[in-house]
Each structure stands twice: as C-alpha cells, then as structure tokens.
Scaffold this active site. Structure first.
Site, PDB file in Angstrom:
ATOM      1  N   GLU A 222       5.685  -3.383   0.832  1.00 32.97           N
ATOM      2  CA  GLU A 222       5.862  -3.335  -0.393  1.00 32.97           C
ATOM      3  C   GLU A 222       5.272  -2.073  -0.704  1.00 32.97           C
ATOM      4  OE1 GLU A 222       4.887  -2.871  -3.968  1.00 32.97           O
ATOM      5  OE2 GLU A 222       4.215  -4.920  -3.707  1.00 32.97           O
TER       6      GLU A 222
ATOM      7  N   GLY B  96       0.803  -1.081   0.132  1.00 34.48           N
ATOM      8  CA  GLY B  96      -0.093   0.066  -0.054  1.00 34.48           C
ATOM      9  C   GLY B  96       0.876   1.167  -0.140  1.00 34.48           C
ATOM     10  N   SER B  97       0.427   2.195   0.659  1.00 38.21           N
ATOM     11  CA  SER B  97       0.897   3.468   0.536  1.00 38.21           C
ATOM     12  C   SER B  97       2.077   3.583   1.411  1.00 38.21           C
ATOM     13  CB  SER B  97       0.170   4.779   0.778  1.00 38.21           C
ATOM     14  OG  SER B  97      -0.494   4.798   1.990  1.00 38.21           O
TER      15      SER B  97
ATOM     16  N   GLY C 109       2.398   1.984   5.194  1.00 37.42           N
ATOM     17  CA  GLY C 109       3.306   1.328   5.785  1.00 37.42           C
ATOM     18  C   GLY C 109       4.134   1.753   6.887  1.00 37.42           C
TER      19      GLY C 109
ATOM     20  N   CYS D 176       1.961  -0.263  -8.448  1.00 40.53           N
ATOM     21  CA  CYS D 176       3.159   0.383  -7.659  1.00 40.53           C
ATOM     22  C   CYS D 176       4.357   0.639  -8.538  1.00 40.53           C
ATOM     23  CB  CYS D 176       3.300  -0.280  -6.462  1.00 40.53           C
ATOM     24  SG  CYS D 176       3.640  -2.301  -6.638  1.00 40.53           S
TER      25      CYS D 176
ATOM     26  N   ARG E  77       2.601   5.913   3.747  1.00 37.12           N
ATOM     27  CA  ARG E  77       1.904   6.316   5.155  1.00 37.12           C
ATOM     28  C   ARG E  77       1.211   5.255   5.875  1.00 37.12           C
ATOM     29  NH1 ARG E  77      -2.662  10.310   4.541  1.00 37.12           N
ATOM     30  NH2 ARG E  77      -3.552   9.029   6.132  1.00 37.12           N
TER      31      ARG E  77
HETATM   32  C1  UN1 Z   1       1.738  -3.968  -7.480  1.00 35.05           C
HETATM   33  O1  UN1 Z   1       1.513  -3.000  -8.334  1.00 35.05           O
HETATM   34  O2  UN1 Z   1       1.509  -3.810  -6.192  1.00 35.05           O
HETATM   35  O3  UN1 Z   1       5.340  -5.833 -11.865  1.00 35.05           O
HETATM   36  C2  UN1 Z   1       2.417  -5.136  -8.189  1.00 35.05           C
HETATM   37  C3  UN1 Z   1       4.229  -5.485 -11.697  1.00 35.05           C
HETATM   38  C4  UN1 Z   1       3.051  -6.416 -11.331  1.00 35.05           C
HETATM   39  C5  UN1 Z   1       2.896  -6.511  -9.954  1.00 35.05           C
HETATM   40  C6  UN1 Z   1       2.654  -4.988  -9.394  1.00 35.05           C
HETATM   41  N1  UN1 Z   1       3.662  -8.099 -11.478  1.00 35.05           N
HETATM   42  O4  UN1 Z   1       4.010  -4.608 -12.348  1.00 35.05           O
END
Ligand code: UN1
Length: 520
Positions: A275, A253-254, A258, A309, A256
């Site tokens: 993450e 997540g974000s 985390g 992410c 913040r």
């Molecule tokens: C995420 O956005 O939390 O590498 C994971 C990637 C994907 C996983 C993203 N396999 O874009």
C-alpha cells in the site's frame, strides 16, 4: 534550537500518557509478549514533531534479537493455528475492549509522537477498534465455496488455512491503525504477526504491544503471537523481507520502499501486500454541490497536514466554477489554526520532521519553476521553535507538470481547470499512482462514468465524499504505483490465508477428470 515561544500541551501531558501506556524515557525495541529486550547498543531517539524535544531513547533490535523473536513467533504459530477461529476471534474481541479503555491515551500518544490533531488521533484508534470488531465477525465466517464436481459422487470445496508468520511494516502517518488492520485480520486467520514500525513512531508501537500483551497474558496464551522489532531498515527490515519463514509481508510506505520490498519478497516467491504512494484527486463538476465539495476538499488536503496516503493532492475543477471554488477554498485555508495537535482549537499540527518540511519547500520551488502559481501558503512556521510547521498551500498548475506527477507528503494542493468531463477523467488518471479518487457531481451520468470501467483507475473511487477517511469495512489499497495490495475490510483477509482446493470421492469408484481412461 531557537527559544520556545509557547509551551505545548504535549509537554505537560507526556507524563500522563507515558504512565498510562507503560512507556519510559529509556526503552528496548524487541518484544514477543514477555519482557522487552534488545542488545544492539544502537539507540533510536524519538522526538515530538511539535516541539522538537526528545521523547524517549530506544535500544534497537539487533540481528540476534530478530532471530530470537522469529524463533518464538514460529513456535507460537503452531499453537495459535490450532485454536478454532472463533476462539481466536474472542481474543481479538478482548483486544478491541482493551483499546476502547485506552483510546483516549493512545490517541493522545499518536498526536504527541506523530503530530496529527486530537480528533484524528482518536479517529485512528477508533479504526483499530473497528477492525477488531470486523475481525471478530470474520472469525466465524472465514469461508470457501462448495463447487460442482464433474465426477459422480464427488464433492469439491475450498478451504482457507492459516498461513504462518506475517510481517507488518508500517509508516509513521498511521502509526497504530495500519498495524491493527493487518494484525487483527492475521490473528483471526490463525497467523502470528511480527511488526516493524516506522522508526519515526516507535512509542506508538510499544504502547500497542503493551496493550495486547496484557490480553494475551490474561488468556494464558504463549508468547510470540504478537511480536515487535524496532530497528533499522538495513538490519531488521532486510532480515524481515528476506526471511523465507515469512510467507507474507504487508508494507505501507513510499513507492520507492515498496519497489524494494516487492522485488525482494517476489524473488523468494513470497507474497506481499503493498500500500504505497497516492496522488489523489477530486473532480469538481459544475453540476456539484459546491458546499459539500468544499468541506471534502478542505479535509482531504489539510487534514493530517496532508500526510495521509489518501490526502487530496489535486483538484480538477470545471472552469465555470473554478474561480468561485478556489476563492472559497482560500478563505477556508486562511482560517486554519496551526499549532499544538493536542490543543482542541488546532486544525493542523506539524509535519513529522524537518526532512518533511524540506520536501514541502522543494515541491513548492519546483512547482514555481514548472509554471505553478502559489495562490495561498508556502511558508514554514515555528510556533514552538522547531521548524516543522508549514502553511497549507494551494498552487495553480498543469496536471502534466513533473512535480504534480509525484507524491509530496505535505499539505500542498494542486488546482487545475477542465472544460469537458472526458478531459477531467483523462487528467485524473494521467498520474503514475492509483490509490484514492473522488468526483463531486449531482449528474448521474458523470457519477456513473467516474465509477465505471471508463472512469477512475484507482482502488478507491468515491462520489460526493472526499478521497481520505475511508471506512475499515471496504478493501483498502490501489493500483499502478500504489502497489495493488488490499488491506482492511471486504475479502482482504484472503491474502492472510492459504487456500486449499479439496476433491472428495465419496462413491468409491475412481473416475479420472476430463474423460481420461487409464486401465491396464
Ligand atoms: C494511510 O494513510 O496510510 O482512508 C491510511 C484514510 C484512513 C487510512 C489512511 N482510513 O484516510
């Protein structure tokens, strides 16, 4: 809500998806293998980000429901850890098969509830299948080294034992895959898993749990190996992170969020895998294959409507190729079909909700104030009435602008120029986050520099591929404000186990280490 302009495919397909995955209009938010239950009286409504229509109402888990789930999970752990790891792997193999059977419908549900396009919804379920396959192999290879003892007739070795109940907190943007990365590994490691999914995508969690429940039941396994509590962060979330019976929390997540989780879990000396936010850049050199760079930047920035992410947030482009490259990118942006994520012609679906659209608008306004120039996009669209669609946006701006230093979870791409490769590297690392990164270059020296100790400071550093779409076989995660955790492939499994060093004296005579003499 404004009158709907079009009928989305999701509205038509909803019933089919619901039937296939055991979903109903009214659901309950707690489960450990048997019947779903909840007694909070507090309901969560989940909406289609495409049309804004309500998909279902879920009664959330209360503190008492959480306690019931945890009791079952702790009991299940005792039984599950006693199964040999390859036997646990066999169960995970069957989960992988069940996912293959449901891939189409589960992928469609991801598109319906989260809004990513069909091919990406399917890709996400494929990540689940892949991690199951990976975990099956792992179940026969979880191993530690044998080490040399300094004492005669002694043997030293390392073993890895099951850890306990693992808490998994997942985000809306990968509503099924990130759970699977954690849970498939946890299971083969002998742990049981308790999942708190994002409140924006509870149906995806219920569907996954229904799929695995059938597998566990068919194998006569006790309830509690796979658990879900859908509920508020302030109740279920807080209970989970404060629970001394949960030795490991894996959270996505974000930054913040985390910081809060890392702080609470750290204070009780628990372990966490975090993450968090990224600020992923591609350096595009004048020595690059620009066609490849274009394809990767385009997918990285526009794919999943910028809600990975790993999404590409910044392009750092050598000044000689900047104009040509940006022009070509804008031409691609103009061709993006925005609309119903379940429609095969769509390239970009909606953002998750109107809050995300507000963040998008705020980022663009801030960028303009901080010297940025919008080269393309910037508008909110309403193809189905709900204000959840936006144009993918390109902004020319300096790396040091405050808005560029922050992650905005939307398709906003910042472009900037560099002269020397050293300058590019400096700009690249000059952000607080450190998840994913890439360089496009055919120069061996630049490519080696980028992946060297002098280069990218991110957990993922790629050459001639983009920042997003990592395979499950590698360890996934990043440094700095990204949180330092690693999930998925390679040796990430080690975080889900308890390491034990064994020294075994098979010679009979007692020898003290370090030459210490101790005799009366
Ligand atoms: C995420 O956005 O939390 O590498 C994971 C990637 C994907 C996983 C993203 N396999 O874009």
């Amino acid at each position: 809500m404004a009158a709907k302009k079009k009928q989305s495919k999701g509205t038509n397909e909803k019933n089919r998806i619901f039937r296939a995955l055991g979903l109903k209009a009214r659901l309950k938010g707690a489960n450990c293998g048997g019947e779903w239950f909840a007694g909070s009286g507090d309901h969560l409504e989940t909406f289609s980000p495409t049309t804004g229509e309500s998909l279902a109402r879920i009664e959330q888990a209360s503190a008492a429901d959480y306690a019931k789930v945890m009791k079952q999970a702790k009991k299940a752990f005792i039984a599950w850890r006693a199964l040999p790891a390859p036997k646990r792997g066999e169960i995970v193999r069957q989960v992988g098969l069940a996912l293959r059977e449901k891939k189409d419908m589960l992928g469609a549900l991801v598109s319906l509830e989260m809004g990513k396009i069909r091919t990406e919804g399917l890709g996400e379920v494929q990540e689940m299948i892949d991690i199951c396959d990976f975990a099956v192999g792992l179940s026969r290879t979880l191993s530690g080294p044998t080490l040399q003892s300094e004492r005669p007739k002694h043997r030293m070795m390392e073993q890895w034992h099951p850890l306990g109940v693992v808490g998994v907190i997942s985000a809306f943007n990968f509503p099924v895959a990130v759970w699977a990365w954690n849970t498939a590994l946890a299971w083969v490691c002998g742990d049981v898993a308790l999942w708190k999914p994002s409140s924006k995508t509870p149906l995806c969690a219920i569907a996954c749990q229904n799929i695995v429940n059938e597998v566990f039941r068919a194998n006569g396994l006790p309830e509690g190996i796979s658990c879900v509590t859908i509920g508020r962060g302030s109740t279920v979330g807080e209970l989970l992170i404060n629970d001394h019976d949960i030795p490991l929390i894996s959270a996505t997540g974000s930054t913040r969020m985390g910081q809060r989780i890392g702080g609470v879990v750290g204070a009780r000396l628990g372990r966490s895998i975090l993450e968090l936010g990224g600020n992923n850049a591609i350096i595009i050199s004048d020595k690059a294959d620009l066609t490849g760079a274009l394809a990767s930047a385009f997918f990285g920035a526009v794919g999943t409507a910028g809600q990975r992410c790993t999404s590409t947030r910044r392009l750092i482009i050598q000044e000689k190729v900047y104009d040509t490259f940006v022009k070509k990118l804008i031409a691609n942006y103009k061709r993006v079909q925005i609309g119903d994520p379940l429609d095969p012609g769509t390239l970009m679906g909606p953002l998750i909700d109107e809050g995300a659209v507000a963040d998008y608008e705020k980022a663009i306004a801030a960028a303009k104030k901080q010297g940025g120039k919008v080269l393309y996009g910037g508008k909110v669209l309403k193809p189905f009435g709900a204000a959840t669609f936006v144009q993918p946006t390109i902004i020319a701006i300096e790396n040091k602008a405050e808005i560029v230093q922050n992650e905005t979870f939307a398709p906003v791409l910042y472009v900037m120029k560099y002269k020397t490769f050293d300058q590019a590297l400096k700009m690249h690392n000059d952000v607080p986050q450190g998840l994913s990164s890439a360089v496009y270059t055919d120069s061996m020296a630049e490519s080696e520099a980028f992946t060297s100790y002098l280069g990218s400071d991110c957990g993922l550093a790629n050459v001639n591929i983009g920042t997003s779409g990592a395979e499950i076989g590698g360890a996934f995660g990043g440094e700095k404000e990204t949180g330092g955790g690693r999930e998925s492939g390679s040796d990430s499994w080690k975080a889900y186990m308890r390491r034990q060093t064994n020294t075994i004296n098979w010679g009979g005579e007692v020898h003290l280490a370090q030459g210490v003499e101790f005799k009366a």
